[in-house]
Structures are given as C-alpha cells and as structure tokens.
Design an enzyme around this catalytic site. Sequence first.
Site, PDB file in Angstrom:
ATOM      1  N   SER A  26       0.793  -1.271   0.261  1.00 25.32           N
ATOM      2  CA  SER A  26       0.025   0.082   0.031  1.00 25.32           C
ATOM      3  C   SER A  26       1.020   1.318  -0.056  1.00 25.32           C
ATOM      4  CB  SER A  26      -1.021  -0.025   1.284  1.00 25.32           C
ATOM      5  OG  SER A  26      -2.110   0.971   1.213  1.00 25.32           O
ATOM      6  N   HIS A  38      -8.138  -4.980  -0.715  1.00 23.13           N
ATOM      7  CA  HIS A  38      -6.952  -4.441  -0.467  1.00 23.13           C
ATOM      8  C   HIS A  38      -5.975  -5.253   0.214  1.00 23.13           C
ATOM      9  CE1 HIS A  38      -4.101  -1.089  -0.274  1.00 23.13           C
ATOM     10  NE2 HIS A  38      -3.800  -0.972   1.052  1.00 23.13           N
TER      11      HIS A  38
END
Length: 690
Positions: free
Chosen positions: A550, A665
């Site tokens: 991320s 994610h």
Amino acid sequence: MKKYTLLLLALFGIVLSTQAQEDKYLWLEEVDGQKALEFVNAQNKTTIAELSAEKEYQNIYDKSLAIYNSDERIAYPSIRGNYVYNFWKDKDHVRGIWRRSTVDDYRKGNPNWETLLDIDKLSEEDDIKWVYKGSSGLYPNYNRFLIDLSKGGGDAVVVKEFDVTTKQFIENGFLIEESKGSASYIDENTLIVTSDFGEGTMTTSGYPRQVKLWKRGTSLNDAQLIYEGETSDVGAWGGVLLDGSETFTLISRALTTFSSENLVWMNNEIIKLDIPDDASLTGVLNNQLIVQLKSDWTVQTNTYNTGTLLSLNFRELLKGNKEIQVIIEPDEFSSISQVSTTKNKLLIGLLTNVISELHTYSFSKGTWSSEKVNAPDFGRISIVGTDDLSDQYFFDFQNFITPSTLYSADAGDNTFKAHKSLPAFFDASRYEVTQYKAKSKDGTMVPYFMVAAKDIKNDGTNPTLVYAYGGFEISSQPFYAATFGVSWLDKGGVFVLANIRGGGEYGPKWHQDGIKEKRQNVFDDLYAVSEDLITKKVTTPRHLGIMGGSNGGLLVGVAFTQRPDLYNAVVSQVPLLDMQRYNKLLAGASWMGEFGDPDIPEEWEYIKKYSPYHNLKKGMDYPEVYFGTSTLDDRVHPGHARKMVAKMNDMGYKTYYYENTEGGHAGSSTNEQSAKSGALTFSYLLMKLK
C-alpha cells in the site's frame, strides 16, 4: 473576438489532448476491461510459471498453508454481552465461519463453539464469493447483528441483519445494498446509516457524505437525513458512543485525511464538539471524553502539547464548557499506540522506543491515576477484547521469535494469566533480535529491528529483507510471523523492520515530519537503514531486498527508482505508484492530507520528484521488481501496478507481476490464496538474494 476565442479553445483542446496522450497506459485503469484483463492474465501466467518452478516454492506453500489452517491458532475473542464471537478459517472452512461461545466457557479455555454463519455455504447458495468483513451488534443483549459482506474482498459491503438466536438473516430486516459506508444500531428499530444514497451523495474520495436515521419497516430512501457534508470532504460516518448504559449518537465529518469534525445528534439537533479537528476521539468513560492531541491546543491560559491524551467532562462539553484533565503526555521517545475501555477502567498501550507497555487508568474525584501492567517485555502488546459489562479483558503479546500468547486479564486488580499460546511453527532458538538506530540524511536517528541467526557472519553475503511502511501515523511494531519464519529465516534470510518517519512510533511529530513536502525524509530514512546494514557488513546490495504494501508499496517503488544501486530485489504490494493520478482513482482523494494534491502546481512540484511512475528512465540498472495487487482492490486501484509493469516492460525491464482476481486491499480472501501469494513472493526473494 469570436475568432480569437475559437483559437484559444482550439489550443486548449490541443493541450488537453496532449496531456491525455502522455499516459498511453490509461486503458489499464479499466479494472474489468477485456484488454486489461488479457494483460493481467499474460503477466500472471509468466510469473507463476517461473516462480512456482523455484525449488523452494512448494515447500513454502505447503508450510504456509499448514500454518494458516492450523487448529492450534488462537481464536481471538470479540466480547459482546454473554458471548465471545470469533471468525475462523481453516481447510474445511475456506471462506470462514462466524461463531460464538459463552464468555465463561471461553475464559475456562474450553469454548463450545456454535456456528452462526457459514460463509462458504452462503457463497455457494448465492453464487457470490462472499468475504466476511465484520459485524455490529445491538447493545446490550446482542441478539441481532448487522453483518458486513464483501463481494470478493473489496471495501464496499452489503449489510444484512442477522438473528443469532435463529441463525438466520432476518426476513424483511435491515438490508443495505453494496456501498462503502457504515451502519450501527441506535436501538432495535433504528439505524444510523451512511451509504451511497444515489447521485450526488458521495464525496470525491468515494465515501458517503450523508448520514441518515433509518426506521424499521420504512424504505431506506425515506430515511431521515440528519447530516450532510461537502462533496470535497473525505466522507461522513455515523456511530454510537457507549458510556455504561448510556448511548450517544456520534457523527464524524472527515474534512481531510487527518482532520474531522465530531458532532453529536441529540434532541433532534446537531451539537459540534469544541475540540481540535485534528484530535483523535477514542471513547467515553464515566462521563470523560477521551481525546488524543495531534497538535498543540491552547485553552484559556493552558497549552496542551502534541501527543497528549486528555479527557473532558462530556456533558459539560455538550454545553460548550471545557473541563480538561491530562491523562498522559508521552515524551519524545514515546507514543500512545492503543486506547480502550472496560466497564470502569481505561487501558492504554504505550510505545517507548517501539517497545510496548500496558497501563490501566482510573478516574476518581476529578483526577486520573495509573498503574503499569507487569506484562511481558520487548515485544508488541495488543488489547484484543474488552467487556462493556466488566473489567475483564484480553491482551496479546508477541515478538519476532516469541509465538503470540493471549492473556486473560482483569483491569480491576491488574492481574493476568496466559490463556493460549501459538505453537512454535519454527525453531526460534536459532535466532536473536537486536535493535539499532541509523542516522538519516538530516541527522535524525531512525530505529530498526533485525532478526538474524545467532551465529550470523558479517561478511556481506546474508540475504536480507527490509520491511517498512512509513505513513499515516501507523507504527511498525514487532510481530510473530510464522510464515516469515519458515519462508525466510529458516532459508537463511535476515529480516529487518524499519521504523521510519511517516509512522507513529514516536508520536504525531514523527508522522508529520514525513508528509507532503517532507516526504523525502521517509525515503531517506529507508536508505539510511539499508546503508547501515551494509556498513555493518550484514549484507551488500547484491543480497539486499525491500518489501512494502500500500503506502509501503509506494515507498519501495520510490526506493528502486531513486536508489537502484542499493537493492537487488523489490516487492511492491498493492501499491500507489502513479502519484499524478492517485487522487482520481478510487479512495485516492482521501489521502491528499498525507501526500498533497497533484492538481495544485506547487504541490505537484514536490510530488513529481518521487512519483515512481514518472521517474522511470531507460537505460537504468533497476532490479527485477515483483509487483502484486488484486483486481478487486477498491481502495488502491490495481491500475497503479498494472501501468507500472507495462511501462517498465516497454522500456525493456523485466518484472514479475501477480494480480489475484479477488481479495481486495488485503490481496487474498482465503488461506490458499495467501499461501500462494506468499510462496510466489518468497520464491522470488530467495531467487534474487541468495
């Protein structure tokens, strides 16, 4: 004049057309586009074929899957009323089961698990790859829950009402169609809801901006609008604050990444809490609103310093009055990592030089008093389960070579005892943990942990992996990762966790020194740790790799474009990489408080200096980077990784790329997917660094 105007419009059109043509890989941002998916499939096929053929791949996969599916894992508790709730995955429950046991049985170490919801069965019935995303119960009996279900693991969820007595979704119960948002019970027949209510009700960040009260038996379209933020906000959310048996309806309007207005809905009106917008509100206990400051706050003649945890008389604050008590003011080497409450006590996790401590606090006669819990040292302590109805709670302790242990504790007398420990999935007696500090470019001392064999030879040949994040005031703390043990340490690797700026290890200032125009500090800190390892002859660039996900994926993307001389392997997971368009993709606009706004010329000036996608150059000696992402990541757009790979490949650079078709994610939805992703990643690292 008309001719001049037409000429200007024509020139403007040419400029727009040129800008659009600058990025010839925009088609890869079409998540489900046929051409884009063909590209993904081709990249996946090549990567899987090469890395799965590595000699350690199957061993890593098998051992990792056994760890993920082990029956000896800790079933972490979520206490609701008289029951402990837990979500569990194993080889027989690939997508997991939501289950419960009585608190008494769980505390005795003999939980009698009652399955409430089987996600595998539900997925088969609905022909949807459901991923369980959590639940919110009806206080105080918790006989009904709102279940969050994601289609494939994204952040957007479907919310369905569930009866735990009948173990069924309630017919004609509350149902909210797929959206990013939230829902909580106000009472049995009323929800506070944020969702996509239709055109114009979402922010540019992709989150709801309207908060509504929804009565049972009515249409969601007819729910009462009680608050509406601006389209330019990050979003608005609603929830409930509990203080004993009293409940307060809270609305949070996120103005930016790190600032929010906190409002209370009371007597059919909105009351704005007069506290700093950048302060973090963490709960109410015995009429004391618990708040942590992210900047100095002056009230009358008193100034309360950044990082301080304080409390305010809640009912007086609702009237506009401030009665403030300081709970704790961390020093320059400390930060508050966690705040939680039991029925009567405040629990505070404190980091001192990135080592955890646990304290209990009591409020009496207008003052706070504290007592340190004599918990294990030199590791990470996490408060994992508290009880609204008592002072009993659970906390977890772990470090790199100590398996996680769950402790049952009582905040009333500060006693605790071991409840359950993980087995040793690898022989940790062979390794030791050391902590060092490296001097960054501006002189700042940056701490890092190193896990290595006790008999390590400092000859520069050790395969070394540096993991870092460096953003959003998130602290990187010691952890027991059994899969890292069997996949990396046992294969001869050295593991390093870098506590670089941008995180929260030393409080808000440590974070603020790494945002926006100060972002280069974060990258320089990583280079300082890397160079320190080389100076110590632990490793050399030939054997040095970095990994991040991320924001950490952005970090390592910057690192290999700025310092390709330092690394021979780079793992960039679910990354941001195109920093000119990040604010236009999915939730990207919500992070402009961290990175800046690329549409503002003066802010793009500092962003463009590090944006990995824009700093790729031909003819460089880049490492062969491994990129990983998920098709269904609706937080960080998979287009970042896709476009980076396509651009690098067209420049003649070899890359490795794996995009899981689900997982959001997190990257994976099932234990099998996690094991496969890990096996590919560590096979790559061993291939490049040994």
